[in-house]
Design a protein around this motif. Sequence first.
Motif, PDB file in Angstrom:
ATOM      1  N   ALA A 289       0.829  -1.215   0.000  1.00 42.92           N
ATOM      2  CA  ALA A 289       0.000   0.000   0.000  1.00 42.92           C
ATOM      3  C   ALA A 289       0.863   1.265   0.000  1.00 42.92           C
ATOM      4  CB  ALA A 289      -0.927  -0.005   1.212  1.00 42.92           C
ATOM      5  N   THR A 290       1.944   1.239   0.758  1.00 43.47           N
ATOM      6  CA  THR A 290       2.829   2.412   0.791  1.00 43.47           C
ATOM      7  C   THR A 290       3.403   2.660  -0.598  1.00 43.47           C
ATOM      8  OG1 THR A 290       3.395   1.900   3.069  1.00 43.47           O
ATOM      9  CG2 THR A 290       4.915   3.360   1.920  1.00 43.47           C
ATOM     10  N   ASP A 291       3.790   1.574  -1.256  1.00 37.05           N
ATOM     11  CA  ASP A 291       4.367   1.718  -2.591  1.00 37.05           C
ATOM     12  C   ASP A 291       3.320   2.205  -3.600  1.00 37.05           C
ATOM     13  OD1 ASP A 291       6.950   1.038  -4.146  1.00 37.05           O
ATOM     14  OD2 ASP A 291       5.320   0.257  -5.394  1.00 37.05           O
ATOM     15  N   CYS A 292       2.113   1.671  -3.506  1.00 39.20           N
ATOM     16  CA  CYS A 292       1.063   2.079  -4.450  1.00 39.20           C
ATOM     17  C   CYS A 292       0.726   3.568  -4.273  1.00 39.20           C
ATOM     18  CB  CYS A 292      -0.200   1.239  -4.257  1.00 39.20           C
ATOM     19  SG  CYS A 292      -0.001  -0.488  -4.697  1.00 39.20           S
ATOM     20  N   ALA A 293       0.713   4.020  -2.994  1.00 32.24           N
ATOM     21  CA  ALA A 293       0.416   5.435  -2.751  1.00 32.24           C
ATOM     22  C   ALA A 293       1.518   6.315  -3.331  1.00 32.24           C
ATOM     23  CB  ALA A 293       0.274   5.674  -1.249  1.00 32.24           C
ATOM     24  N   ALA A 294       2.739   5.794  -3.351  1.00 34.06           N
ATOM     25  CA  ALA A 294       3.869   6.595  -3.854  1.00 34.06           C
ATOM     26  C   ALA A 294       3.897   6.627  -5.377  1.00 34.06           C
ATOM     27  CB  ALA A 294       5.186   6.034  -3.304  1.00 34.06           C
ATOM     28  N   ASP A 295       3.705   5.475  -6.020  1.00 34.29           N
ATOM     29  CA  ASP A 295       3.842   5.488  -7.494  1.00 34.29           C
ATOM     30  C   ASP A 295       2.482   5.518  -8.208  1.00 34.29           C
ATOM     31  OD1 ASP A 295       2.857   2.888  -7.465  1.00 34.29           O
ATOM     32  OD2 ASP A 295       4.709   1.940  -8.140  1.00 34.29           O
ATOM     33  N   ARG A 296       1.403   5.493  -7.426  1.00 29.49           N
ATOM     34  CA  ARG A 296       0.030   5.580  -7.965  1.00 29.49           C
ATOM     35  C   ARG A 296      -0.310   4.409  -8.897  1.00 29.49           C
ATOM     36  NH1 ARG A 296      -2.566   8.086  -4.653  1.00 29.49           N
ATOM     37  NH2 ARG A 296      -4.228   8.516  -6.134  1.00 29.49           N
ATOM     38  N   GLN A 297       0.442   3.341  -8.796  1.00 24.53           N
ATOM     39  CA  GLN A 297       0.089   2.139  -9.582  1.00 24.53           C
ATOM     40  C   GLN A 297      -0.577   1.142  -8.647  1.00 24.53           C
ATOM     41  OE1 GLN A 297       3.299  -0.080 -11.512  1.00 24.53           O
ATOM     42  NE2 GLN A 297       1.899  -1.831 -11.747  1.00 24.53           N
ATOM     43  N   TYR A 298      -1.874   0.965  -8.799  1.00 25.15           N
ATOM     44  CA  TYR A 298      -2.656   0.127  -7.889  1.00 25.15           C
ATOM     45  C   TYR A 298      -3.019  -1.229  -8.486  1.00 25.15           C
ATOM     46  CZ  TYR A 298      -3.155   3.967  -4.580  1.00 25.15           C
ATOM     47  OH  TYR A 298      -2.905   4.945  -3.649  1.00 25.15           O
ATOM     48  N   THR A 299      -2.596  -1.489  -9.704  1.00 27.04           N
ATOM     49  CA  THR A 299      -2.907  -2.782 -10.325  1.00 27.04           C
ATOM     50  C   THR A 299      -1.602  -3.514 -10.620  1.00 27.04           C
ATOM     51  OG1 THR A 299      -2.995  -1.727 -12.488  1.00 27.04           O
ATOM     52  CG2 THR A 299      -5.085  -2.017 -11.325  1.00 27.04           C
ATOM     53  N   PHE A 300      -1.692  -4.851 -10.628  1.00 21.22           N
ATOM     54  CA  PHE A 300      -0.465  -5.652 -10.695  1.00 21.22           C
ATOM     55  C   PHE A 300      -0.805  -7.093 -11.047  1.00 21.22           C
ATOM     56  CE2 PHE A 300      -1.875  -4.342  -6.410  1.00 21.22           C
ATOM     57  CZ  PHE A 300      -2.504  -5.513  -6.011  1.00 21.22           C
ATOM     58  N   LEU A 301       0.228  -7.885 -11.253  1.00 25.24           N
ATOM     59  CA  LEU A 301       0.022  -9.328 -11.403  1.00 25.24           C
ATOM     60  C   LEU A 301       0.031  -9.940 -10.002  1.00 25.24           C
ATOM     61  CD1 LEU A 301      -0.245 -11.598 -13.575  1.00 25.24           C
ATOM     62  CD2 LEU A 301       2.173 -12.083 -13.152  1.00 25.24           C
ATOM     63  N   TYR A 302      -0.970 -10.732  -9.715  1.00 26.04           N
ATOM     64  CA  TYR A 302      -1.096 -11.407  -8.414  1.00 26.04           C
ATOM     65  C   TYR A 302      -0.928 -12.903  -8.643  1.00 26.04           C
ATOM     66  CZ  TYR A 302      -3.382 -13.260  -4.211  1.00 26.04           C
ATOM     67  OH  TYR A 302      -3.659 -13.955  -3.057  1.00 26.04           O
ATOM     68  N   VAL A 303      -0.052 -13.507  -7.858  1.00 23.99           N
ATOM     69  CA  VAL A 303       0.239 -14.948  -8.015  1.00 23.99           C
ATOM     70  C   VAL A 303       0.220 -15.598  -6.635  1.00 23.99           C
ATOM     71  CG1 VAL A 303       1.923 -16.648  -8.850  1.00 23.99           C
ATOM     72  CG2 VAL A 303       1.796 -14.399  -9.947  1.00 23.99           C
ATOM     73  N   ALA A 304      -0.513 -16.693  -6.492  1.00 22.41           N
ATOM     74  CA  ALA A 304      -0.534 -17.377  -5.190  1.00 22.41           C
ATOM     75  C   ALA A 304      -0.880 -18.848  -5.373  1.00 22.41           C
ATOM     76  CB  ALA A 304      -1.562 -16.730  -4.262  1.00 22.41           C
ATOM     77  N   ALA A 305      -0.362 -19.657  -4.487  1.00 22.27           N
ATOM     78  CA  ALA A 305      -0.775 -21.068  -4.444  1.00 22.27           C
ATOM     79  C   ALA A 305      -0.672 -21.522  -2.996  1.00 22.27           C
ATOM     80  CB  ALA A 305       0.105 -21.919  -5.342  1.00 22.27           C
ATOM     81  N   PRO A 306      -1.824 -21.856  -2.378  1.00 21.02           N
ATOM     82  CA  PRO A 306      -1.759 -22.377  -1.015  1.00 21.02           C
ATOM     83  C   PRO A 306      -1.058 -23.733  -1.000  1.00 21.02           C
ATOM     84  CG  PRO A 306      -3.988 -22.561  -1.905  1.00 21.02           C
ATOM     85  CD  PRO A 306      -3.193 -21.807  -2.915  1.00 21.02           C
ATOM     86  N   LEU A 307      -0.634 -24.170   0.177  1.00 22.61           N
ATOM     87  CA  LEU A 307       0.061 -25.457   0.288  1.00 22.61           C
ATOM     88  C   LEU A 307      -0.904 -26.610  -0.003  1.00 22.61           C
ATOM     89  CD1 LEU A 307       2.288 -24.891   3.465  1.00 22.61           C
ATOM     90  CD2 LEU A 307       2.766 -24.369   1.071  1.00 22.61           C
ATOM     91  N   LYS A 308      -0.323 -27.696  -0.513  1.00 22.00           N
ATOM     92  CA  LYS A 308      -1.152 -28.855  -0.929  1.00 22.00           C
ATOM     93  C   LYS A 308      -1.438 -29.769   0.261  1.00 22.00           C
ATOM     94  CE  LYS A 308       0.525 -28.725  -5.668  1.00 22.00           C
ATOM     95  NZ  LYS A 308       1.193 -29.426  -6.765  1.00 22.00           N
ATOM     96  N   ILE A 309      -2.359 -29.340   1.113  1.00 23.67           N
ATOM     97  CA  ILE A 309      -2.702 -30.133   2.296  1.00 23.67           C
ATOM     98  C   ILE A 309      -3.886 -31.033   1.938  1.00 23.67           C
ATOM     99  CG2 ILE A 309      -3.475 -30.044   4.694  1.00 23.67           C
ATOM    100  CD1 ILE A 309      -2.071 -27.345   4.951  1.00 23.67           C
ATOM    101  N   VAL A 310      -3.633 -32.337   1.931  1.00 25.96           N
ATOM    102  CA  VAL A 310      -4.650 -33.300   1.496  1.00 25.96           C
ATOM    103  C   VAL A 310      -5.866 -33.230   2.429  1.00 25.96           C
ATOM    104  CG1 VAL A 310      -5.119 -35.758   1.103  1.00 25.96           C
ATOM    105  CG2 VAL A 310      -2.876 -34.792   0.519  1.00 25.96           C
ATOM    106  N   ASN A 311      -7.045 -33.058   1.840  1.00 21.26           N
ATOM    107  CA  ASN A 311      -8.324 -32.960   2.563  1.00 21.26           C
ATOM    108  C   ASN A 311      -8.413 -31.725   3.480  1.00 21.26           C
ATOM    109  OD1 ASN A 311      -8.093 -36.492   2.889  1.00 21.26           O
ATOM    110  ND2 ASN A 311      -9.346 -35.417   1.415  1.00 21.26           N
ATOM    111  N   GLY A 312      -7.526 -30.748   3.277  1.00 24.38           N
ATOM    112  CA  GLY A 312      -7.461 -29.587   4.169  1.00 24.38           C
ATOM    113  C   GLY A 312      -8.608 -28.604   3.991  1.00 24.38           C
ATOM    114  N   ALA A 313      -8.972 -27.950   5.095  1.00 25.76           N
ATOM    115  CA  ALA A 313     -10.019 -26.924   5.079  1.00 25.76           C
ATOM    116  C   ALA A 313      -9.461 -25.557   4.687  1.00 25.76           C
ATOM    117  CB  ALA A 313     -10.669 -26.833   6.449  1.00 25.76           C
ATOM    118  N   GLY A 314      -8.146 -25.468   4.596  1.00 25.30           N
ATOM    119  CA  GLY A 314      -7.480 -24.225   4.222  1.00 25.30           C
ATOM    120  C   GLY A 314      -5.988 -24.460   4.281  1.00 25.30           C
TER     121      GLY A 314
END
Length: 323
Positions: A289-314
């Motif tokens: 957020a600090t960086d976005c407020a400084a350079d006014r660029q609020y959009t980006f590439l978002y990449v995520a992968a949660p861990l592969k927990i078998v039968n997990g609720a999260g």
Amino acid sequence: MSTVDKKTAPPVGELLKDSPKNWGKWGADDEVGSLNYLTPELIVKAASSIKSGKVFTLQVKMANPEGDPVWPGRSGAIRVNVMDEGHWIANKGLHFEGGLHYADDYMTCFPQGSTQYDALGHVWFDGQIWNGYDAKTTIGGLSKASIMPIAERGVVGRGILLDIARWRKKAVLEPGETFTHEDLKACAAAQGTEIKPRDILVVRTGWIAKYYKVSHAEFYENFIEPGLTYSPALVKWFNEMEIPNLVTDTIANEVTVDPVSGVALPLHNALMRNLRITLTEIAWLDDLATDCAADRQYTFLYVAAPLKIVNGAGAPVNPVVIK
Ligand code: UVW
């Protein structure tokens, strides 16, 4: 704060009786729901949001001696050293030809006790989870709509930061302070950007940063988080905008108790169970957020992968943002 007596809160099924459902939309066997909106074509386009190559990681520190922010009833991760130089100093280290020494850890944790993705089957009511699967499929571990399909697929798309705290000129929203999809749109406009269909919404309230600034007793006193609040119009908007993933810097992504109905966490069921929008909680957003407020660029590439927990609720996750 709830303005209605707890006893008068209707069953969540009654509150959501006319709420839209995407069950069956991606087939009877689907377990990733709105992540289907993140097509290869969309991902290629989202990559054009990268302008400077700046990288931000969104996980809070885990097994932090200062504590891990968790939902009441959960506890933070505990990591212990099971092998370190002390073993060799005490002549208890294993011998490896050539003299290798090493450090090793053992950790216990609530998988949803850090920055994390909820599985689609994490919450339900009236005996049915996402896609109409029987709630009994959760017994002993989620055999349907667990975290695995999300972990195996990964989440990649255009992210947009909506810095509600900065927009409201606050370091942190008040306990129980709410906002709506109209506020998300107004915040985006004030930032000079626009929420597009299929954007990953990254919403900052300042709440998780507060955890590290006040005592734990103060943070958890009369615990009610700020956040998005339920309305049929909000659910309709999320559905029509085909939002695949909602990421916030709160523990539960929505105001803890809907101030109108008194129902706890209704958006968990309206967005996740019914529409299959993936929820990502406890994100660290202050550096981004600090960086976005400084350079006014609020959009980006978002990449995520949660861990592969078998039968997990999260599962824990360390999402990466590339600007
Ligand atoms: C609950 O809904 C209880 O937990 P989470 O905040 O992990 O979704």
